[in-house]
Design a protein around this motif. Structure first.
Motif, mmCIF file in Angstrom:
data_model
loop_
_atom_site.group_PDB
_atom_site.id
_atom_site.type_symbol
_atom_site.label_atom_id
_atom_site.label_comp_id
_atom_site.label_asym_id
_atom_site.label_seq_id
_atom_site.Cartn_x
_atom_site.Cartn_y
_atom_site.Cartn_z
ATOM 1 N N LEU A 33 0.822 -1.212 0.000
ATOM 2 C CA LEU A 33 0.000 0.000 0.000
ATOM 3 C C LEU A 33 0.859 1.265 0.000
ATOM 4 O O LEU A 33 0.441 2.298 -0.530
ATOM 5 C CB LEU A 33 -0.929 -0.004 1.216
ATOM 6 N N ALA A 34 2.027 1.189 0.594
ATOM 7 C CA ALA A 34 2.907 2.366 0.640
ATOM 8 C C ALA A 34 3.310 2.806 -0.754
ATOM 9 O O ALA A 34 3.588 3.994 -0.983
ATOM 10 C CB ALA A 34 4.148 2.053 1.468
ATOM 11 N N ALA A 35 3.338 1.888 -1.693
ATOM 12 C CA ALA A 35 3.737 2.225 -3.061
ATOM 13 C C ALA A 35 2.742 3.157 -3.736
ATOM 14 O O ALA A 35 3.057 3.758 -4.772
ATOM 15 C CB ALA A 35 3.895 0.943 -3.881
ATOM 16 N N ASP A 36 1.536 3.302 -3.165
ATOM 17 C CA ASP A 36 0.526 4.179 -3.761
ATOM 18 C C ASP A 36 0.738 5.642 -3.413
ATOM 19 O O ASP A 36 0.012 6.507 -3.932
ATOM 20 C CB ASP A 36 -0.873 3.765 -3.286
ATOM 21 N N TRP A 37 1.711 5.922 -2.524
ATOM 22 C CA TRP A 37 1.877 7.280 -2.027
ATOM 23 C C TRP A 37 3.304 7.763 -2.253
ATOM 24 O O TRP A 37 4.207 6.962 -2.476
ATOM 25 C CB TRP A 37 1.543 7.336 -0.522
ATOM 26 N N PRO A 38 3.511 9.080 -2.212
ATOM 27 C CA PRO A 38 4.883 9.594 -2.361
ATOM 28 C C PRO A 38 5.842 8.943 -1.389
ATOM 29 O O PRO A 38 5.457 8.504 -0.295
ATOM 30 C CB PRO A 38 4.720 11.098 -2.080
ATOM 31 N N ALA A 39 7.123 8.917 -1.780
ATOM 32 C CA ALA A 39 8.119 8.110 -1.073
ATOM 33 C C ALA A 39 8.251 8.437 0.398
ATOM 34 O O ALA A 39 8.497 7.566 1.220
ATOM 35 C CB ALA A 39 9.464 8.249 -1.763
ATOM 36 N N ASP A 40 8.112 9.714 0.774
ATOM 37 C CA ASP A 40 8.325 10.097 2.163
ATOM 38 C C ASP A 40 7.090 9.941 3.035
ATOM 39 O O ASP A 40 7.125 10.250 4.221
ATOM 40 C CB ASP A 40 8.807 11.551 2.241
ATOM 41 N N THR A 41 5.971 9.494 2.452
ATOM 42 C CA THR A 41 4.739 9.364 3.225
ATOM 43 C C THR A 41 4.862 8.289 4.290
ATOM 44 O O THR A 41 4.426 8.458 5.431
ATOM 45 C CB THR A 41 3.563 9.016 2.287
ATOM 46 N N VAL A 42 5.429 7.178 3.921
ATOM 47 C CA VAL A 42 5.575 6.022 4.811
ATOM 48 C C VAL A 42 7.057 5.695 4.933
ATOM 49 O O VAL A 42 7.801 5.776 3.947
ATOM 50 C CB VAL A 42 4.809 4.798 4.257
ATOM 51 N N ASP A 43 7.480 5.327 6.125
ATOM 52 C CA ASP A 43 8.876 4.944 6.352
ATOM 53 C C ASP A 43 9.084 3.527 5.812
ATOM 54 O O ASP A 43 9.043 2.545 6.550
ATOM 55 C CB ASP A 43 9.201 5.013 7.841
ATOM 56 N N THR A 44 9.298 3.448 4.491
ATOM 57 C CA THR A 44 9.442 2.118 3.883
ATOM 58 C C THR A 44 10.716 1.424 4.348
ATOM 59 O O THR A 44 10.781 0.193 4.351
ATOM 60 C CB THR A 44 9.454 2.223 2.348
ATOM 61 N N THR A 45 11.727 2.199 4.742
ATOM 62 C CA THR A 45 12.948 1.546 5.227
ATOM 63 C C THR A 45 12.657 0.756 6.492
ATOM 64 O O THR A 45 13.190 -0.330 6.693
ATOM 65 C CB THR A 45 14.050 2.585 5.500
ATOM 66 N N ARG A 46 11.795 1.309 7.357
ATOM 67 C CA ARG A 46 11.425 0.585 8.580
ATOM 68 C C ARG A 46 10.601 -0.652 8.231
ATOM 69 O O ARG A 46 10.802 -1.735 8.806
ATOM 70 C CB ARG A 46 10.635 1.508 9.512
ATOM 71 N N LEU A 47 9.665 -0.494 7.289
ATOM 72 C CA LEU A 47 8.862 -1.642 6.869
ATOM 73 C C LEU A 47 9.757 -2.761 6.320
ATOM 74 O O LEU A 47 9.574 -3.932 6.653
ATOM 75 C CB LEU A 47 7.862 -1.217 5.797
ATOM 76 N N LEU A 48 10.710 -2.389 5.482
ATOM 77 C CA LEU A 48 11.592 -3.398 4.884
ATOM 78 C C LEU A 48 12.484 -4.048 5.929
ATOM 79 O O LEU A 48 12.728 -5.261 5.891
ATOM 80 C CB LEU A 48 12.435 -2.742 3.796
ATOM 81 N N GLY A 49 12.977 -3.244 6.888
ATOM 82 C CA GLY A 49 13.797 -3.819 7.954
ATOM 83 C C GLY A 49 13.020 -4.809 8.796
ATOM 84 O O GLY A 49 13.519 -5.891 9.144
ATOM 85 N N ASP A 50 11.782 -4.432 9.136
ATOM 86 C CA ASP A 50 10.950 -5.349 9.919
ATOM 87 C C ASP A 50 10.568 -6.585 9.107
ATOM 88 O O ASP A 50 10.483 -7.701 9.640
ATOM 89 C CB ASP A 50 9.683 -4.629 10.396
ATOM 90 N N LEU A 51 10.348 -6.387 7.816
ATOM 91 C CA LEU A 51 10.017 -7.531 6.958
ATOM 92 C C LEU A 51 11.205 -8.485 6.863
ATOM 93 O O LEU A 51 11.029 -9.709 6.797
ATOM 94 C CB LEU A 51 9.623 -7.015 5.575
ATOM 95 N N ALA A 52 12.418 -7.932 6.892
ATOM 96 C CA ALA A 52 13.609 -8.786 6.906
ATOM 97 C C ALA A 52 13.642 -9.628 8.179
ATOM 98 O O ALA A 52 13.950 -10.828 8.126
ATOM 99 C CB ALA A 52 14.864 -7.925 6.810
ATOM 100 N N GLU A 53 13.316 -9.001 9.315
ATOM 101 C CA GLU A 53 13.305 -9.759 10.564
ATOM 102 C C GLU A 53 12.248 -10.851 10.534
ATOM 103 O O GLU A 53 12.489 -11.991 10.962
ATOM 104 C CB GLU A 53 13.053 -8.817 11.745
ATOM 105 N N ALA A 54 11.058 -10.519 10.029
ATOM 106 C CA ALA A 54 10.000 -11.524 9.942
ATOM 107 C C ALA A 54 10.422 -12.672 9.023
ATOM 108 O O ALA A 54 10.170 -13.848 9.325
ATOM 109 C CB ALA A 54 8.710 -10.885 9.433
ATOM 110 N N SER A 55 11.066 -12.337 7.926
ATOM 111 C CA SER A 55 11.526 -13.371 6.995
ATOM 112 C C SER A 55 12.543 -14.294 7.658
ATOM 113 O O SER A 55 12.513 -15.516 7.463
ATOM 114 C CB SER A 55 12.134 -12.730 5.750
#
Length: 977
Positions: A653-675
């Motif tokens: 869903l974050a991809a639907d908004w400008p880059a700075d709207t959502v902290d995608t780096t945090r999402l990706l870091g947490d997704l790495a931990e979940a993986s």
């Protein structure tokens, strides 16, 4: 060289030291000085050895003009004093006829007749010395291949002959055979010929790196892309920055250009900029420059001719400018060789490489995938990334009003409007509209400063954010907007309080600062009249956020209730005025407060409520962030599946908004931990690198390098050693790393991981050099002696593995000194025991005293640990020490002492139990004791009694897998009885 050797012993010591240096100017200059020093001695032996070292330095330092001159001196000495040349020196002399033949081919000014005359002399000398002629025919073939004559006969005369002691090494000859097949267009046959070298069965100084460079394109043409990628990583690392392998570097640049990796090619070109200046061989220059031109031609063809490129020293280059320079020089070199040889071979080969079309649209070579658009100086862009879809009004008054309208509700599209306005206002011809609805220019400048301050805060640049907010507040005052000024001042208060304080009482100081900031906000709120609802909601949100940060900092229970009270005020106010963004903000703050307080189940329940609200009322751009928070909470509850689902959906869903709207780096870091928790490490690696790339795009370079550091460590843990090294090599040549701008400890961590990867990849020489350098640097870390102890200990072990025990002892002493300031009991014990084992194993009885000294130090560490009530995470320090005493004494032939020590180790370990985790350690101790007793002390009966009892016990306890070595030893003892 500081002082010239005065004795032959000093000369030979200096020669040995120089032999350990990498090829290049330092080694060459030192070799020249040592030849001068050898001239003083009456006996010719030292001079001969010095000349041999000098010729080697010239040959592998890519200085072919000088190599034949040195050899001429050697040949004269041989003719005048043949008896001085023993078997070793004689072998060296005749071997180097080939070096001279190679050097002469490299120089277009040497006539072809002179090359043939040299080969004739080589043949005559070999025949006179009764040496086989296969090496001569090998050189004759290489000359034919160089000139471009019909090589079939020359090849057969060489390849069909039996090898001799003076033949090129098997790896080099294999490469020549494979290249012959390549020239004939037989890719598959060439790859079959290359295989023994590429598989590591044959090697030398240049191999397998040279063969790897030639195998890259055939592998691509035959569909073996994974193998090509692997050989690019390993082969490039072996030849980078090496003047004598500049042609191979050029082939790796060509490989990047033909596989969609132009950005990596430019990066490698920058890393090898020294080759423009240090390669003295015209033929090597031609090969290198042709590879460079293939890359630059491709980059320019893609429309990036204005990009910066690393080239000849003394000026800056663009891709287009450097390509023109390289083309002129390479064309001239090819023409000179062809004129000398009377053919068009080199121009034809060069044209074939330049005309070759890309073989793949894209081949992912490294973990750090970069595009040509990413090739820019290491400075963040001034404006945020804005999606192309974000439309802005054309009319200036409409644009200003639209930006403010969107900003009031926190809509992400406000970013596009502010970015456009920032560009317009900065223009020299900007004219502000005379419109009461828009207000004066000073108000717009305040708006832009406030937006810039917000972006600085998002990047944790709190000091800059606070200063910008204060400046914005002053401009709002000038514009007659006291409510906006109050909001900016409140933002400045929070930003100031978030600046990390220094010193031992940093936490207390930060808590006090946040408390003061909250009190000041409350006063500011009370003293500011005529606040619009959205402005008052912002002040309430800032008050609640300040107390939430205070709770997060202190973790104190007494700070929980004040947060909830402020959140309730915000929620009530936002609900009354129907401010959707602040309602969801209040709900999110409430959920995160429960999480910080340790009540994760309640936090998840609250988050569920927020998501339900957002799906019905909005704002939609809050949903990705809310899913991210729920995913983190699920990680805390150890529900990796649920966390993965939430985080993946949030990222989508974050991809639907400008880059700075959502902290995608945090999402990706947490997704790495979940993986990782789900057992998907390869996927985790992808998320980590994407997180780092996102941080780089937003200018957060420190965060990016931290993520890359984690990715490098994970790739090493996964056994992807070359991926790890390639990633770190790419990071360590970044401009802000080279200039020292990036945090030195973070850079040291990157280098440490790289050193460990080099060690894992069995590049012990490079690993040792890096560890030694890191140990020297970390010695100055007075604030972190523990890290120095760790680095020095690893360095000591690596030096021990290389047999350099004096240096290992010095490094171990450094580790011990640092350990005294910041104890690392287990680390130091492991290091000292391993050094003792290595020295006893390598030196036997001669190394026993020094090995025992290491064990004495380890014993002192164990005593300290016991006194400090330290519990080891692995083996018991005492039992491990006793076992090592046994092993060390066994290596040195002191078998009675060894057996006594092993019995002590067994006593310390105690009998294993059914659920005991040390059964394998106990079994190994029994095995070694049985071997010492039965084999070396020749007392098989008690040894068998020991072994049989252990086998019976382990089997009964369900540890049959630990009995295999014991059973094998018992069988051997019975067979030898």
């Amino acid at each position: 060289m500081t002082t010239a050797p005065q004795t032959t012993d000093e000369l030979y010591q200096a020669l040995q030291e120089n032999d350990r240096r990498p090829y290049g100017r330092t080694r060459t200059v030192t070799a020249e000085e040592l030849v001068d020093a050898a001239e003083q001695f009456a006996e010719p032996g030292p001079l001969i050895d010095a000349l041999l070292e000098l010729q080697e330095a010239y040959t592998y330092g890519s200085e072919p003009r000088k190599s034949p001159v040195v050899f001429a001196r050697l040949l004269t000495l041989f003719d005048e004093q043949p008896d001085v040349f023993d078997e070793r020196l004689r072998h060296q002399l005749f071997w180097r006829f080939k070096w001279v033949a190679h050097a002469l081919r490299q120089l277009p000014e040497i006539p072809l007749t002179s090359l043939r005359q040299w080969l004739t002399e080589m043949r005559e000398r070999y025949e006179k010395a009764d040496l086989g002629l296969q090496p001569y025919y090998g050189q004759a073939y290489q000359l034919a291949a160089h000139v471009g004559e019909d090589t079939a006969l020359a090849y057969d005369l060489w390849a069909a002959r039996t090898r001799t002691r003076l033949s090129d090494c098997e790896a080099c000859e294999t490469c020549q055979r494979a290249r012959y097949l390549l020239r004939a267009g037989d890719d598959e046959g060439a790859l079959r010929a290359f295989e023994p070298v590429l598989a590591g069965k044959e090697s030398c100084k240049e191999e397998p790196a040279r063969s790897a460079s030639y195998a890259l394109l055939p592998l691509l043409r035959t569909g073996a892309t994974d193998r090509a990628r692997e050989l690019h990583l390993t082969g490039y690392r072996a030849c980078r920055r090496n003047p004598s392998m500049s042609e191979e570097v050029g082939r790796h640049l060509e490989f990047c250009a033909l596989t969609g990796n132009e950005a990596r090619g430019l990066e490698l070109l920058a890393e090898n900029r020294n080759l423009f200046d240090e390669v003295d061989s015209p033929l090597d220059q031609l090969g290198f420059l042709t590879g460079v031109e293939v890359l630059l031609q491709r980059v320019e063809g893609l429309g990036h001719g204005d990009l910066p490129a690393a080239g000849y020293p003394g000026r800056t280059w663009t891709v287009a400018g450097l390509r023109a320079e390289v083309r002129g020089r390479a064309d001239d070199l090819a023409a000179r060789f062809d004129a000398r040889n009377g053919t068009t071979t080199h121009a034809d080969r060069r044209r074939a490489r330049l005309d070759r079309a890309p073989l793949l649209e894209r081949l992912e070579l490294t973990l750090r995938t970069r595009e040509l658009d990413d090739v820019a100086p290491a400075t963040p862009v001034a404006a945020p990334t804005i999606p192309a879809a974000a439309a802005v009004p054309e009319s200036l008054p409409e644009l200003i009003l639209r930006a403010r309208e969107l900003d009031e509700v926190g809509h992400p599209d406000a970013q596009a409007c502010w970015a456009r306005l920032r560009t317009l206002v900065a223009a020299p011809d900007y004219s502000h509209p005379d419109d009461p609805a828009v207000g004066p220019l000073v108000r717009l400048r305040a708006d832009l400063l406030a937006e810039e301050a917000h972006r600085a805060g998002v990047k944790d640049e709190y000091a800059d954010s606070a200063a910008l907010h204060e400046e914005a507040a002053a401009l709002y005052d000038d514009a007659g907007e006291p409510a906006d000024a109050a909001v900016s001042r409140a933002c400045a208060l929070l930003a100031t309080a978030e600046i990390p304080p220094q010193g031992e009482d940093a936490v207390e100081a930060r808590v006090a600062g946040l408390t003061d900031a909250h009190a000041a906000m409350v006063r500011l709120h009370e003293e500011t009249p005529d606040l619009a609802p959205y402005q008052e909601a912002r002040l309430l949100r800032l008050r609640a956020t300040t107390l939430a940060v205070r709770l997060q900092t202190s973790g104190k229970e007494e700070h929980i209730a004040p947060v909830h009270a402020e959140v309730d005020l915000l929620h009530t106010f936002a609900t009354r005025h129907e401010i959707a963004g602040q309602i969801s903000g209040a709900l999110l703050l409430r959920a995160s407060t429960h999480a910080v307080s340790g009540d994760l189940p309640t936090a998840v329940t609250e988050i569920d409520t927020v998501l339900d609200w957002l799906k019905e009322h909005g704002p939609a751009w809050h949903i990705p962030r809310t899913l991210g928070l729920r995913g983190r909470l699920q990680l805390g509850l150890r529900d990796a599946e649920a966390a993965y689902a939430d985080l993946s959906e949030g990222l989508r869903l974050a991809a639907d908004w400008p880059a700075d709207t959502v902290d995608t780096t945090r999402l990706l870091g947490d997704l790495a931990e979940a993986s990782m928790r789900l057992g998907r490490p390869e996927e985790a690696l992808r998320h980590l690198t994407r997180s780092a790339e996102a941080d780089l795009r937003r200018g957060s370079r420190t965060d990016a390098f931290c993520s890359y550091s984690n990715a490098a460590q994970l790739s090493l843990d996964l056994g992807r050693v070359e991926d790890c090294i390639a990633l770190l090599d790419s990071l360590l040549i970044e401009p802000d790393v080279v200039s020292g701008e990036l945090d030195d400890r973070l850079v040291a961590q990157l280098r440490l991981t790289r050193a460990r990867a080099l060690r894992t990849g069995e590049d012990l020489k490079a690993a040792t050099a890096e560890f030694v350098a890191l140990a020297a640097e970390s010695a100055g870390w007075d604030d972190d002696p523990g890290s120095h102890a760790m680095i020095a200990a690893e360095t000591a072990v690596l030096l021990g593995e290389s047999g350099e025990f004096d240096r290992a002892r010095a490094a171990a002493d450094q580790a011990l000194a640092a350990h005294a300031k910041a104890p690392r009991y287990e680390l130091l014990s492991n290091c000292l025991r391993e050094l003792a084992r290595l020295q006893a194993q390598q030196q036997g009885p001669d190394g026993l005293a020094d090995a025992r000294a290491f064990l004495t130090d380890a014993g002192r560490i164990a005593d300290e640990a016991r006194a400090a009530e330290y519990e080891a995470h692995g083996r018991s320090l005492d039992s491990a020490l006793a076992y090592e005493h046994g092993r060390v004494n066994a290596y040195a032939g002191e078998y009675e002492d060894a057996l006594t020590a092993l019995d002590k180790a067994l006593a310390l370990l105690g009998e294993p139990g059914r659920e005991d985790g040390h059964a394998d350690e106990w079994a190994e101790c029994v095995r070694l004791a049985g071997a010492v007793e039965g084999l070396y002390l020749e007392r098989p009966a008690p040894a068998l009694t020991r072994l049989d009892a252990a086998i019976t016990r382990l089997t009964a306890l369900g540890h049959a897998e630990d009995t295999e070595s014991l059973t094998a030893l018992a069988a051997r003892l019975r067979d030898e009885a």
